[in-house]
Design a protein around this motif. Structure first.
Motif, PDB file in Angstrom:
ATOM      1  N   LEU A  53       0.718  -1.194  -0.151  1.00 29.26           N
ATOM      2  CA  LEU A  53       0.017   0.005   0.105  1.00 29.26           C
ATOM      3  C   LEU A  53       0.758   1.449  -0.044  1.00 29.26           C
ATOM      4  O   LEU A  53       0.608   2.024  -0.643  1.00 29.26           O
ATOM      5  CB  LEU A  53      -0.885  -0.067   1.258  1.00 29.26           C
ATOM      6  CG  LEU A  53      -1.910   1.226   1.338  1.00 29.26           C
ATOM      7  CD1 LEU A  53      -2.804   0.969   0.216  1.00 29.26           C
ATOM      8  CD2 LEU A  53      -2.973   0.894   2.489  1.00 29.26           C
ATOM      9  N   THR A  54       1.901   1.236   0.737  1.00 27.72           N
ATOM     10  CA  THR A  54       2.846   2.347   0.900  1.00 27.72           C
ATOM     11  C   THR A  54       3.701   2.533  -0.520  1.00 27.72           C
ATOM     12  O   THR A  54       3.833   3.628  -0.921  1.00 27.72           O
ATOM     13  CB  THR A  54       3.631   2.287   1.870  1.00 27.72           C
ATOM     14  OG1 THR A  54       4.477   1.157   1.877  1.00 27.72           O
ATOM     15  CG2 THR A  54       3.059   2.462   3.303  1.00 27.72           C
ATOM     16  N   ARG A  55       4.008   1.568  -1.160  1.00 26.79           N
ATOM     17  CA  ARG A  55       4.903   1.403  -2.396  1.00 26.79           C
ATOM     18  C   ARG A  55       3.864   1.765  -3.800  1.00 26.79           C
ATOM     19  O   ARG A  55       4.421   2.317  -4.465  1.00 26.79           O
ATOM     20  CB  ARG A  55       5.635   0.223  -2.517  1.00 26.79           C
ATOM     21  CG  ARG A  55       6.714   0.121  -1.651  1.00 26.79           C
ATOM     22  CD  ARG A  55       7.383  -0.934  -1.661  1.00 26.79           C
ATOM     23  NE  ARG A  55       8.776  -1.069  -0.859  1.00 26.79           N
ATOM     24  CZ  ARG A  55       9.304  -2.249  -0.743  1.00 26.79           C
ATOM     25  NH1 ARG A  55       9.147  -3.195  -1.257  1.00 26.79           N
ATOM     26  NH2 ARG A  55      10.348  -1.930   0.424  1.00 26.79           N
ATOM     27  N   ASN A  56       2.766   1.066  -3.757  1.00 31.77           N
ATOM     28  CA  ASN A  56       1.966   1.225  -4.946  1.00 31.77           C
ATOM     29  C   ASN A  56       0.284   1.284  -4.397  1.00 31.77           C
ATOM     30  O   ASN A  56      -0.384   0.338  -4.540  1.00 31.77           O
ATOM     31  CB  ASN A  56       2.038  -0.151  -5.690  1.00 31.77           C
ATOM     32  CG  ASN A  56       1.257   0.154  -7.069  1.00 31.77           C
ATOM     33  OD1 ASN A  56       0.865   0.993  -7.429  1.00 31.77           O
ATOM     34  ND2 ASN A  56       1.314  -1.119  -7.811  1.00 31.77           N
ATOM     35  N   PRO A  57       0.009   2.360  -3.969  1.00 30.14           N
ATOM     36  CA  PRO A  57      -1.491   2.366  -3.685  1.00 30.14           C
ATOM     37  C   PRO A  57      -2.426   1.943  -4.466  1.00 30.14           C
ATOM     38  O   PRO A  57      -3.462   1.624  -4.241  1.00 30.14           O
ATOM     39  CB  PRO A  57      -1.550   3.798  -2.933  1.00 30.14           C
ATOM     40  CG  PRO A  57      -0.404   4.494  -3.338  1.00 30.14           C
ATOM     41  CD  PRO A  57       0.803   3.624  -3.917  1.00 30.14           C
ATOM     42  N   ALA A  58      -2.277   2.269  -5.947  1.00 29.96           N
ATOM     43  CA  ALA A  58      -3.092   2.008  -6.817  1.00 29.96           C
ATOM     44  C   ALA A  58      -3.549   0.336  -6.783  1.00 29.96           C
ATOM     45  O   ALA A  58      -4.609   0.089  -7.488  1.00 29.96           O
ATOM     46  CB  ALA A  58      -2.533   2.417  -8.244  1.00 29.96           C
TER      47      ALA A  58
END
Length: 97
Positions: free
Chosen positions: A88-93
């Motif tokens: 979630l922090t690296r790639n929230p999409a």
């Protein structure tokens, strides 16, 4: 919120065996309790910021305290929670439609 995001992500990618959300919700509550203002109505004085008075009456400090959450991060639910938090922090999409 994180348990719902995990469940939705698993549903979208088609995993048939869904994660155990009750265990993940409990871990998220334990994370919340690390904040000094979330003391579970005085039942959980331990926190990651300030010293508190322990059961014996002596001062306890976060740097020397063994938080119960730490041992639970190595079980399957803990690993899934950590993996989701990192994702979630690296790639929230990846968690959003």
């Amino acid at each position: 919120m994180l348990p719902r995001l995990i469940d939705e992500h698993w549903r979208r990618i088609g995993f048939t065996q869904r994660p155990k959300l009750a265990a993940i919700k409990h871990l998220c509550r334990e994370v919340d309790l690390l904040h000094p203002q979330v003391d579970d109505n005085g039942r959980r004085p331990d926190n990651v910021e300030y010293p508190w008075t322990g059961a014996s009456g002596s001062a306890e400090v976060p740097a020397h305290w063994k938080f119960p959450l730490m041992s639970r991060l190595h079980d399957p639910s803990g690993k899934l929670l950590l993996k989701a938090a990192v994702g979630l922090t690296r790639n929230p999409a990846m968690f959003i439609r």
